[in-house]
Design a protein around this motif. Structure first.
Motif, PDB file in Angstrom:
ATOM      1  N   MET A   1       0.782  -1.202  -0.080  1.00  0.00           N
ATOM      2  CA  MET A   1       0.005   0.005  -0.081  1.00  0.00           C
ATOM      3  C   MET A   1       0.922   1.205  -0.003  1.00  0.00           C
ATOM      4  N   ASN A   2       0.296   2.133  -0.680  1.00  0.00           N
ATOM      5  CA  ASN A   2       1.200   3.386  -0.893  1.00  0.00           C
ATOM      6  C   ASN A   2       1.450   4.309   0.552  1.00  0.00           C
ATOM      7  N   ALA A   3       2.333   5.052   0.787  1.00  0.00           N
ATOM      8  CA  ALA A   3       2.477   5.826   1.884  1.00  0.00           C
ATOM      9  C   ALA A   3       1.095   6.868   1.877  1.00  0.00           C
ATOM     10  N   LEU A   4       0.507   6.838   3.386  1.00  0.00           N
ATOM     11  CA  LEU A   4      -0.669   7.707   3.443  1.00  0.00           C
ATOM     12  C   LEU A   4      -0.126   9.226   3.650  1.00  0.00           C
ATOM     13  N   ARG A   5      -1.048   9.831   2.990  1.00  0.00           N
ATOM     14  CA  ARG A   5      -0.821  11.363   3.126  1.00  0.00           C
ATOM     15  C   ARG A   5      -1.952  12.115   3.787  1.00  0.00           C
ATOM     16  N   TYR A   6      -1.563  13.476   4.465  1.00  0.00           N
ATOM     17  CA  TYR A   6      -2.733  14.240   4.806  1.00  0.00           C
ATOM     18  C   TYR A   6      -2.945  15.331   4.122  1.00  0.00           C
ATOM     19  N   PRO A   7      -4.169  15.879   4.014  1.00  0.00           N
ATOM     20  CA  PRO A   7      -5.264  15.470   4.455  1.00  0.00           C
ATOM     21  C   PRO A   7      -5.869  14.110   3.919  1.00  0.00           C
ATOM     22  N   ALA A   8      -6.685  13.393   4.818  1.00  0.00           N
ATOM     23  CA  ALA A   8      -6.973  12.224   4.367  1.00  0.00           C
ATOM     24  C   ALA A   8      -8.242  12.226   3.088  1.00  0.00           C
ATOM     25  N   PRO A   9      -8.160  11.148   2.431  1.00  0.00           N
ATOM     26  CA  PRO A   9      -9.140  11.111   1.378  1.00  0.00           C
ATOM     27  C   PRO A   9     -10.622  11.328   1.622  1.00  0.00           C
ATOM     28  N   GLU A  10     -10.994  10.992   2.921  1.00  0.00           N
ATOM     29  CA  GLU A  10     -12.324  11.164   3.312  1.00  0.00           C
ATOM     30  C   GLU A  10     -12.213  11.817   4.770  1.00  0.00           C
ATOM     31  N   SER A  11     -13.267  12.657   4.873  1.00  0.00           N
ATOM     32  CA  SER A  11     -13.581  13.456   6.230  1.00  0.00           C
ATOM     33  C   SER A  11     -15.052  13.885   6.385  1.00  0.00           C
ATOM     34  N   LEU A  12     -15.441  14.002   7.471  1.00  0.00           N
ATOM     35  CA  LEU A  12     -16.800  14.423   7.836  1.00  0.00           C
ATOM     36  C   LEU A  12     -16.743  15.038   9.314  1.00  0.00           C
ATOM     37  N   ARG A  13     -17.756  15.752   9.633  1.00  0.00           N
ATOM     38  CA  ARG A  13     -18.159  16.231  10.866  1.00  0.00           C
ATOM     39  C   ARG A  13     -19.085  15.791  11.521  1.00  0.00           C
ATOM     40  N   THR A  14     -18.913  15.502  12.773  1.00  0.00           N
ATOM     41  CA  THR A  14     -19.953  14.934  13.646  1.00  0.00           C
ATOM     42  C   THR A  14     -20.750  16.079  14.336  1.00  0.00           C
ATOM     43  N   ARG A  15     -21.819  15.706  14.977  1.00  0.00           N
ATOM     44  CA  ARG A  15     -22.882  16.665  15.544  1.00  0.00           C
ATOM     45  C   ARG A  15     -22.285  17.689  16.419  1.00  0.00           C
ATOM     46  N   ARG A  16     -21.333  17.184  17.230  1.00  0.00           N
ATOM     47  CA  ARG A  16     -20.805  18.122  18.252  1.00  0.00           C
ATOM     48  C   ARG A  16     -19.434  18.506  17.590  1.00  0.00           C
ATOM     49  N   GLY A  17     -19.061  18.564  16.472  1.00  0.00           N
ATOM     50  CA  GLY A  17     -18.012  19.146  16.038  1.00  0.00           C
ATOM     51  C   GLY A  17     -16.689  18.543  15.920  1.00  0.00           C
ATOM     52  N   LEU A  18     -16.692  17.158  15.989  1.00  0.00           N
ATOM     53  CA  LEU A  18     -15.353  16.273  15.886  1.00  0.00           C
ATOM     54  C   LEU A  18     -15.076  16.204  14.332  1.00  0.00           C
ATOM     55  N   THR A  19     -13.928  16.637  13.899  1.00  0.00           N
ATOM     56  CA  THR A  19     -13.834  16.293  12.308  1.00  0.00           C
ATOM     57  C   THR A  19     -13.254  14.981  12.358  1.00  0.00           C
ATOM     58  N   VAL A  20     -13.434  13.982  11.427  1.00  0.00           N
ATOM     59  CA  VAL A  20     -13.010  12.637  11.290  1.00  0.00           C
ATOM     60  C   VAL A  20     -12.314  12.513   9.830  1.00  0.00           C
ATOM     61  N   HIS A  21     -11.239  11.981   9.940  1.00  0.00           N
ATOM     62  CA  HIS A  21     -10.434  11.951   8.836  1.00  0.00           C
ATOM     63  C   HIS A  21     -10.140  10.317   8.867  1.00  0.00           C
ATOM     64  N   ARG A  22     -10.336   9.762   7.567  1.00  0.00           N
ATOM     65  CA  ARG A  22     -10.505   8.455   7.330  1.00  0.00           C
ATOM     66  C   ARG A  22      -9.571   8.082   6.145  1.00  0.00           C
ATOM     67  N   TRP A  23      -8.835   6.875   6.398  1.00  0.00           N
ATOM     68  CA  TRP A  23      -7.775   6.164   5.225  1.00  0.00           C
ATOM     69  C   TRP A  23      -8.560   5.060   5.202  1.00  0.00           C
ATOM     70  N   LYS A  24      -8.752   4.481   4.222  1.00  0.00           N
ATOM     71  CA  LYS A  24      -9.550   3.226   3.982  1.00  0.00           C
ATOM     72  C   LYS A  24      -8.325   2.327   3.288  1.00  0.00           C
TER      73      LYS A  24
END
Length: 260
Positions: free
Chosen positions: A1-24
């Motif tokens: 698998m290639n080296a992971l980079r930031y920002p993540a390919p996927e992100s979302l925001r929860t109800r209380r304001g956590l930003t979720v970064h996801r690398w599949k």
């Protein structure tokens, strides 16, 4: 698998304001790893720049990092009034959407959140890593109004503990200092008593032997073991609360734990 980079390919925001970064991972063979950063840090500085992404991805797992309200990609979120229960509820909803339990790994304040999360929702957490973990609220005792005034551009705090606390809060670039401080002050309303909320999951506790914030962290492993669950404590020679995160010994211990 290639080296992971930031920002993540996927992100979302929860109800209380956590930003979720996801690398599949292309071919995951185990549950995702959930990474929760420490106070006044964020996913980028706590996990990416310290070299955690690729070693964890090599274990064939999806990776999920959260930025707490007021921190990192959630810097504009004002966390005033938030409580631990709100963060735990958002994490519970996040794991529910994933459809699979996670291997939770928290550092410093993030470990406190992970400990509570594993206790409140044991079906969401298959294992727990506690890094740089405080064992009480004592290390967070500050003067709230002095901290708020300084964060808003006012005078330097007279209280020594508060001055040290603010120095840590302001250390990273591009901080929203008022929001960073406010999250910690908001969570201070919730008493941290680990012996009353012991998770019933396998747990690894890691701390630098020069980390004064995590002094006595081995007691957390003893608490887990006292309930009949697997636990271990790993001490990092010569490491403090900041540089523990870059230790190869830390990463190797977590990899061994997650593949045991």
């Amino acid at each position: 698998m290639n080296a992971l980079r930031y920002p993540a390919p996927e992100s979302l925001r929860t109800r209380r304001g956590l930003t979720v970064h996801r690398w599949k991972h292309s071919s995951p063979t185990a549950s995702p790893v959930l990474l929760i950063h420490g106070f006044a840090s964020n996913a980028l500085f706590n996990w990416v720049k310290t070299g955690w992404l690729d070693p964890l991805s090599a274990l064939n797992r999806d990776l999920i990092c959260v930025d707490l309200p007021g921190h990192g990609a959630s810097r504009e979120v004002n966390p005033a009034g938030l409580r631990m229960a709100h963060l735990i509820e958002d994490l519970h909803e996040l794991v529910g959407a994933l459809g699979t339990p996670v291997a939770a790994h928290g550092y410093s304040l993030g470990s406190r959140i992970a400990w509570q999360f594993a206790y409140d929702h044991p079906d969401d957490v298959e294992s727990l890593v506690m890094g740089g973990s405080p064992v009480s609220d004592e290390v967070y005792q500050v003067h709230p109004e002095q901290a708020r005034r300084w964060a808003a551009g006012g005078p330097e705090p007279e209280d020594e503990a508060t001055r040290k606390f603010i120095t840590v809060a302001a250390a990273l670039p591009d901080q929203h200092l008022q929001h960073v401080v406010e999250l910690r002050l908001s969570l201070a309303h919730d008493v941290y008593a680990p012996s009353a909320t012991v998770p019933q999951v396998p747990t690894l506790v890691v701390a630098g032997d020069r980390d004064t914030i995590a002094e006595g962290a081995d007691a957390l492993a003893d608490l887990v073991a006292s309930y009949g669950n697997w636990s271990d404590f790993v001490s990092l020679p010569g490491r403090n609360h900041v540089n523990a995160l870059t230790a190869r010994t830390y990463k190797d211990a977590v990899a061994a734990f997650l593949t045991r």
